[in-house]
Design a protein around this motif. Sequence first.
Motif, PDB file in Angstrom:
ATOM      1  N   ILE A 164     -21.751  17.231 -33.174  1.00  0.00           N
ATOM      2  CA  ILE A 164     -21.321  16.278 -33.070  1.00  0.00           C
ATOM      3  C   ILE A 164     -22.070  15.622 -34.682  1.00  0.00           C
ATOM      4  O   ILE A 164     -23.099  15.064 -34.835  1.00  0.00           O
ATOM      5  N   PRO A 165     -20.552  15.114 -35.653  1.00  0.00           N
ATOM      6  CA  PRO A 165     -20.969  14.512 -36.679  1.00  0.00           C
ATOM      7  C   PRO A 165     -22.016  13.381 -36.527  1.00  0.00           C
ATOM      8  O   PRO A 165     -21.672  12.522 -35.545  1.00  0.00           O
ATOM      9  N   GLY A 166     -23.172  13.297 -37.110  1.00  0.00           N
ATOM     10  CA  GLY A 166     -23.614  12.027 -37.406  1.00  0.00           C
ATOM     11  C   GLY A 166     -24.640  12.377 -36.157  1.00  0.00           C
ATOM     12  O   GLY A 166     -25.982  11.426 -36.005  1.00  0.00           O
ATOM     13  N   VAL A 167     -25.461  13.101 -34.935  1.00  0.00           N
ATOM     14  CA  VAL A 167     -26.230  13.799 -34.370  1.00  0.00           C
ATOM     15  C   VAL A 167     -27.073  15.066 -35.330  1.00  0.00           C
ATOM     16  O   VAL A 167     -26.914  15.757 -35.266  1.00  0.00           O
ATOM     17  N   ASN A 168     -28.531  14.681 -35.095  1.00  0.00           N
ATOM     18  CA  ASN A 168     -28.615  16.033 -35.816  1.00  0.00           C
ATOM     19  C   ASN A 168     -29.893  15.906 -34.276  1.00  0.00           C
ATOM     20  O   ASN A 168     -29.547  15.954 -32.960  1.00  0.00           O
ATOM     21  N   LYS A 169     -30.746  17.058 -34.656  1.00  0.00           N
ATOM     22  CA  LYS A 169     -31.584  17.789 -33.607  1.00  0.00           C
ATOM     23  C   LYS A 169     -32.840  16.213 -32.732  1.00  0.00           C
ATOM     24  O   LYS A 169     -32.422  16.795 -31.514  1.00  0.00           O
ATOM     25  N   ALA A 170     -33.117  15.259 -33.461  1.00  0.00           N
ATOM     26  CA  ALA A 170     -34.030  14.769 -33.011  1.00  0.00           C
ATOM     27  C   ALA A 170     -32.950  13.970 -32.314  1.00  0.00           C
ATOM     28  O   ALA A 170     -33.237  13.413 -31.042  1.00  0.00           O
ATOM     29  N   ALA A 171     -31.532  13.810 -32.330  1.00  0.00           N
ATOM     30  CA  ALA A 171     -30.735  12.344 -32.039  1.00  0.00           C
ATOM     31  C   ALA A 171     -30.526  13.200 -30.179  1.00  0.00           C
ATOM     32  O   ALA A 171     -30.412  12.708 -29.499  1.00  0.00           O
ATOM     33  N   ALA A 172     -30.372  14.973 -30.699  1.00  0.00           N
ATOM     34  CA  ALA A 172     -30.123  15.474 -29.248  1.00  0.00           C
ATOM     35  C   ALA A 172     -30.820  15.489 -28.207  1.00  0.00           C
ATOM     36  O   ALA A 172     -30.698  15.416 -27.296  1.00  0.00           O
ATOM     37  N   ALA A 173     -32.342  15.178 -28.954  1.00  0.00           N
ATOM     38  CA  ALA A 173     -33.932  15.442 -28.069  1.00  0.00           C
ATOM     39  C   ALA A 173     -32.968  14.402 -27.427  1.00  0.00           C
ATOM     40  O   ALA A 173     -33.335  13.900 -26.310  1.00  0.00           O
ATOM     41  N   THR A 174     -33.088  12.726 -28.153  1.00  0.00           N
ATOM     42  CA  THR A 174     -32.975  12.002 -27.400  1.00  0.00           C
ATOM     43  C   THR A 174     -32.177  11.810 -26.048  1.00  0.00           C
ATOM     44  O   THR A 174     -32.203  11.062 -24.973  1.00  0.00           O
TER      45      THR A 174
END
Length: 315
Positions: free
Chosen positions: A259-269
């Motif tokens: 998803i644009p704007g979502v990195n792995k750290a945000a995905a974990a959250t």
Amino acid sequence: MEAMIERCAGLDVHQETVVACVLFGPLDKKPKTSIETFSTTTTGLLALSDWLATLQVSDVVMESTGVYWKPIWNILEGSFHLVLANARHVKNVPGRKTDVKDAEWLAKLLRCGLIESNFVPSEDIRDLRDLTRYRKKLIHHRTSEQNRIHKILQDANIKLTSVLSDIFGVSGRRILEAILNGEKIETDGLRKMVDWRTKASITDIAYAINGRIRRHHRDMLRYHWEHMGYLEQTIEELEKQIDQLLSPYRKEVELLDGIPGVNKAAAATFIAEMGVDMSVFKSAKHLASWAGVSPGNYESAGKKKRVKPHKETKH
């Protein structure tokens, strides 16, 4: 109200005690009541579990009171169908506030199917949630220490922030360490410290670090620098633990990362807060409301008033 559950229990949870009220009997008749008080120690909660099992209780409800519900949930999870109720949704009639009546009121609401359970994820997701939330806290603390270092440098007439976009990059850290150690920075030494990708010239950097730094400044910089280093090390260790807990959810992480704007750290959250089983939410609108990004309805006398989204408490 029509009864729907034959044997259920309501728990009024406190720090040291929990009052349990069990309602049991045929659905078409007035239920029998049994009330007991237990300690919230592990021994007391095991006794509560045995007592509920003896009465053949199938469903148990408790309020989401701070963190006091968690020890009880940990003991009863797996043995009963647990319901975590929002305290605002199950308030009793004013003037009838006692521990026993609160437990009885919860049991009555549950027996009639009038309590909607809060979302409580599985144990591994709860562990992941603790780690991601703690990581966020530590990142905020690290930023605070970096801001304090900025403040000390300005007080010492060192304008390093004017020539380096990030003083905590490769070049900035080398220069800061030399300042902390009280080294005399010559042009040749400065040239070795500065990374070749740095846009500022050596002359500009030399002028910027020519300040009036005192012993007090170095001491304060060292306190903040060492604390920042400790925070960074802890964050790195947390990242490794988070990565281990995400091992069963690699596919979900990849989908979220796309998803644009979502990195792995945000995905974990996202996974830590919502889990991966979306069937627990009735719809996308329900999920948006649970996340606190959907405004409520406030209509009176045919007029709709503006309502801000409510920030829900996540457990």
